[in-house]
Write a protein that holds these residues in place. Structure first.
Motif, PDB file in Angstrom:
ATOM      1  N   LYS A 179      -9.963   5.643  -4.921  1.00  0.00           N
ATOM      2  CA  LYS A 179     -10.634   5.303  -3.672  1.00  0.00           C
ATOM      3  C   LYS A 179     -10.788   3.793  -3.411  1.00  0.00           C
ATOM      4  CE  LYS A 179     -12.369   9.701  -2.802  1.00  0.00           C
ATOM      5  NZ  LYS A 179     -11.230  10.350  -3.320  1.00  0.00           N
ATOM      6  N   ALA A 210       0.717   5.837  -0.141  1.00  0.00           N
ATOM      7  CA  ALA A 210      -0.103   7.049  -0.020  1.00  0.00           C
ATOM      8  C   ALA A 210      -0.615   7.530  -1.374  1.00  0.00           C
ATOM      9  CB  ALA A 210       0.703   8.161   0.657  1.00  0.00           C
ATOM     10  N   LYS A 223      -4.168   6.491  -2.571  1.00  0.00           N
ATOM     11  CA  LYS A 223      -5.407   7.060  -2.026  1.00  0.00           C
ATOM     12  C   LYS A 223      -6.194   7.831  -3.073  1.00  0.00           C
ATOM     13  CE  LYS A 223      -3.492   7.773   2.561  1.00  0.00           C
ATOM     14  NZ  LYS A 223      -3.122   8.815   3.511  1.00  0.00           N
ATOM     15  N   SER A 250      -5.534   1.447  -1.370  1.00  0.00           N
ATOM     16  CA  SER A 250      -4.216   2.091  -1.538  1.00  0.00           C
ATOM     17  C   SER A 250      -3.143   1.136  -2.063  1.00  0.00           C
ATOM     18  CB  SER A 250      -3.741   2.735  -0.234  1.00  0.00           C
ATOM     19  OG  SER A 250      -4.639   3.733   0.166  1.00  0.00           O
ATOM     20  N   ARG A 274       0.847  -1.192   0.000  1.00  0.00           N
ATOM     21  CA  ARG A 274       0.000   0.000   0.000  1.00  0.00           C
ATOM     22  C   ARG A 274       0.879   1.237   0.000  1.00  0.00           C
ATOM     23  NH1 ARG A 274      -3.982  -1.545   4.836  1.00  0.00           N
ATOM     24  NH2 ARG A 274      -1.960  -1.930   5.794  1.00  0.00           N
TER      25      ARG A 274
END
Length: 193
Positions: free
Chosen positions: A78, A72, A75, A82, A70
């Motif tokens: 949606k 950032a 993000k 992630s 995952r």
């Protein structure tokens, strides 16, 4: 005999096509990358792929996401928890195909800035075989997973403007008889109290 596309455009005069067969790039990564740009404007898709190559934005991995970390940057998309990566080679191949389709559109006389990706599909191609050497003199297969890519760009339709009256005032919204009766009933209740 030319290869057939999985889908034909609705209007040939407003669209252009491009395809690549048996491309030496991972099927799974390319499938996820194509899913990210599906339905996008041509310029937006090219910008996204360029940003992914420069690691400014990431591609979401939705189906083939086992072991995908995952991040950032994921993000932005949606629905993918992630989980995202930067499949550089897939982006380069797709950018090349988009550029080819753009050239086809120029020859056809289409408006480049209003083109959007109306269809993009990635299929598995025949695996290519190599070998890897194991312990005790054994040999195991070392296969590659190439793919076929096809896409169709279509000119976006002009948005329809709401019609206006002769005086230049917008038309009044129609209200059904049932709704009018309900409103009268409500007004009658508030007046009597």
């Amino acid at each position: 005999m030319p290869k057939k596309y999985a889908r034909e455009p609705a209007n040939y005069t407003k669209s252009c096509k491009a395809r690549g067969s048996s491309l030496r790039v991972h099927f799974k990564n390319t499938r996820e990358t194509a899913g990210a740009i599906r339905g996008m404007n041509l310029r937006k898709a090219q910008k996204l792929l360029q940003d992914v190559i420069e690691k400014k934005r990431a591609i979401p991995f939705r189906r083939f996401n086992g072991g995908v970390g995952r991040h950032a940057q994921g993000k932005e998309w949606k629905a993918c928890n992630s989980q995202s990566r930067w499949p550089k080679k897939s982006c380069e191949f797709l950018l090349g195909l988009l550029q080819n389709a753009e050239s086809n559109a120029e020859v056809s006389g289409l408006d480049i800035d209003s083109l959007r990706i109306s269809w993009i599909q990635v299929n598995r191609a025949q695996k290519q075989r190599r070998r890897t050497y194991r312990a005790h003199g054994r040999i195991n297969p070392f296969m590659s997973n190439p793919c076929h890519i096809e896409l169709i760009l279509t000119e976006a339709k002009e948005p329809v403007v709401r019609p206006e009256d002769v005086e230049g005032v917008k038309k009044v919204k129609k209200v059904s008889k049932k709704k009018q009766a309900r409103e009268r009933m409500r007004q009658g209740m508030t007046i009597g109290e």
